[in-house]
Design an enzyme around this catalytic site. Structure first.
Site, mmCIF file in Angstrom:
data_model
loop_
_atom_site.group_PDB
_atom_site.id
_atom_site.type_symbol
_atom_site.label_atom_id
_atom_site.label_comp_id
_atom_site.label_asym_id
_atom_site.label_seq_id
_atom_site.Cartn_x
_atom_site.Cartn_y
_atom_site.Cartn_z
ATOM 1 N N ARG A 192 4.822 11.218 -2.137
ATOM 2 C CA ARG A 192 4.463 10.993 -0.740
ATOM 3 C C ARG A 192 5.701 11.100 0.144
ATOM 4 O O ARG A 192 6.632 10.298 0.016
ATOM 5 C CB ARG A 192 3.839 9.604 -0.567
ATOM 6 C CG ARG A 192 3.537 9.270 0.876
ATOM 7 C CD ARG A 192 2.970 7.867 1.030
ATOM 8 N NE ARG A 192 2.811 7.565 2.433
ATOM 9 C CZ ARG A 192 3.260 6.480 3.028
ATOM 10 N NH1 ARG A 192 3.882 5.557 2.321
ATOM 11 N NH2 ARG A 192 3.081 6.295 4.305
ATOM 12 N N ALA A 240 2.884 -0.747 4.850
ATOM 13 C CA ALA A 240 2.314 -0.822 6.199
ATOM 14 C C ALA A 240 1.923 -2.241 6.600
ATOM 15 O O ALA A 240 1.877 -2.554 7.793
ATOM 16 C CB ALA A 240 1.109 0.112 6.303
ATOM 17 N N TYR A 279 10.894 8.950 1.862
ATOM 18 C CA TYR A 279 10.914 7.893 0.849
ATOM 19 C C TYR A 279 11.683 8.259 -0.420
ATOM 20 O O TYR A 279 11.841 7.421 -1.303
ATOM 21 C CB TYR A 279 9.484 7.488 0.483
ATOM 22 C CG TYR A 279 8.703 6.998 1.676
ATOM 23 C CD1 TYR A 279 9.025 5.796 2.296
ATOM 24 C CD2 TYR A 279 7.662 7.758 2.213
ATOM 25 C CE1 TYR A 279 8.322 5.346 3.402
ATOM 26 C CE2 TYR A 279 6.952 7.307 3.314
ATOM 27 C CZ TYR A 279 7.286 6.114 3.905
ATOM 28 O OH TYR A 279 6.591 5.672 5.001
ATOM 29 N N HIS A 329 12.820 -2.157 2.419
ATOM 30 C CA HIS A 329 12.214 -0.889 2.824
ATOM 31 C C HIS A 329 13.098 0.247 2.348
ATOM 32 O O HIS A 329 14.328 0.149 2.420
ATOM 33 C CB HIS A 329 12.059 -0.803 4.346
ATOM 34 C CG HIS A 329 11.133 -1.827 4.888
ATOM 35 N ND1 HIS A 329 9.773 -1.723 4.758
ATOM 36 C CD2 HIS A 329 11.371 -2.975 5.542
ATOM 37 C CE1 HIS A 329 9.208 -2.778 5.313
ATOM 38 N NE2 HIS A 329 10.162 -3.558 5.782
ATOM 39 N N GLU A 362 12.715 -9.065 2.269
ATOM 40 C CA GLU A 362 11.970 -7.872 2.665
ATOM 41 C C GLU A 362 12.820 -6.640 2.365
ATOM 42 O O GLU A 362 14.012 -6.622 2.678
ATOM 43 C CB GLU A 362 11.686 -7.952 4.162
ATOM 44 C CG GLU A 362 11.019 -6.732 4.747
ATOM 45 C CD GLU A 362 10.908 -6.794 6.264
ATOM 46 O OE1 GLU A 362 9.904 -6.308 6.768
ATOM 47 O OE2 GLU A 362 11.842 -7.311 6.933
ATOM 48 N N ASN A 380 8.303 -5.306 -0.669
ATOM 49 C CA ASN A 380 8.113 -4.133 0.170
ATOM 50 C C ASN A 380 6.628 -4.117 0.490
ATOM 51 O O ASN A 380 5.821 -3.651 -0.316
ATOM 52 C CB ASN A 380 8.549 -2.849 -0.534
ATOM 53 C CG ASN A 380 8.436 -1.638 0.364
ATOM 54 O OD1 ASN A 380 7.746 -1.663 1.380
ATOM 55 N ND2 ASN A 380 9.103 -0.564 -0.012
ATOM 56 N N ARG A 426 12.302 4.998 12.987
ATOM 57 C CA ARG A 426 11.034 5.728 12.871
ATOM 58 C C ARG A 426 10.136 5.431 14.072
ATOM 59 O O ARG A 426 10.617 5.015 15.118
ATOM 60 C CB ARG A 426 10.385 5.363 11.536
ATOM 61 C CG ARG A 426 11.285 5.793 10.361
ATOM 62 C CD ARG A 426 10.684 5.571 9.019
ATOM 63 N NE ARG A 426 9.455 6.335 8.896
ATOM 64 C CZ ARG A 426 8.520 6.073 7.991
ATOM 65 N NH1 ARG A 426 8.676 5.081 7.137
ATOM 66 N NH2 ARG A 426 7.426 6.802 7.934
ATOM 67 N N PRO A 475 0.795 -1.216 0.000
ATOM 68 C CA PRO A 475 0.000 0.000 0.000
ATOM 69 C C PRO A 475 0.833 1.273 0.000
ATOM 70 O O PRO A 475 1.871 1.366 0.657
ATOM 71 C CB PRO A 475 -0.825 -0.098 1.285
ATOM 72 C CG PRO A 475 -0.160 -1.116 2.127
ATOM 73 C CD PRO A 475 0.557 -2.032 1.197
ATOM 74 N N ASN A 476 0.327 2.220 -0.763
ATOM 75 C CA ASN A 476 0.847 3.577 -0.876
ATOM 76 C C ASN A 476 2.158 3.700 -1.650
ATOM 77 O O ASN A 476 2.619 4.812 -1.895
ATOM 78 C CB ASN A 476 0.981 4.250 0.497
ATOM 79 C CG ASN A 476 -0.363 4.348 1.185
ATOM 80 O OD1 ASN A 476 -1.332 4.803 0.585
ATOM 81 N ND2 ASN A 476 -0.437 3.898 2.424
#
Length: 152
Positions: free
Chosen positions: A27, A87, A32, A110, A108, A84, A117, A19-20
């Site tokens: 964004r 969320a 990012y 990111h 994985e 990735n 964070r 998502p996103n």
């Protein structure tokens, strides 16, 4: 007449984005970066050709799509999955279980470093099931993951 040697078919790497990630480039670029998902796809495809690999890049805002695609990667004989999960990394038992349910290795990735964070980002259900994690290097995280899976 000499026998012909069949051309090798490049191994496929699924690159799955949650998502996103369709909003990359606009964004929160301070977190990012300003590269889009299409920019990252182009970089991966260029490097994959050099490594004799093929990229199958996908993005969805829906958890079930990621689960289906992880299972599809195994069914299609993919060499690996670079994931990735956005969320869903921190919330999805379904994605965790999909990774555990296949033999295809999952890396994985990111763009940011989740451990630097908010505290809710410090736990990765995806990372608990994945072969490994690469995080915090922006778009380079994807390329580092590709380099890793090329050596499997």
């Amino acid at each position: 007449m000499p026998a012909t040697v069949p051309a090798t078919v490049p191994a496929t790497i699924f690159v799955l984005n949650g998502p996103n990630l369709n909003l990359l480039g606009t964004r929160e670029p301070e977190i990012y970066g300003d590269e889009t998902l299409d920019d990252i796809a182009g970089q991966l495809e260029d490097r994959a050709r050099e490594l004799d690999l093929t990229i199958d890049m996908r993005q969805s805002n829906h958890e079930g799509h990621l689960v289906d695609w992880i299972q599809e990667a195994q069914a299609r004989g993919a060499k690996a999955v670079i994931l990735n999960a956005g969320a869903f990394t921190h919330t999805s038992v379904a994605v965790h279980d999909a990774i555990k349910g296949v033999k295809t290795p999952v890396i994985e990735v990111h763009l940011s470093n989740p451990h630097a964070r908010e505290s809710f980002r410090h736990v990765s259900l995806v990372g608990q099931a994945a072969k490994g994690t690469i995080a915090g290097f922006g778009a380079l995280s994807y390329l580092l993951a590709l380099e890793a899976v090329a050596r499997f």
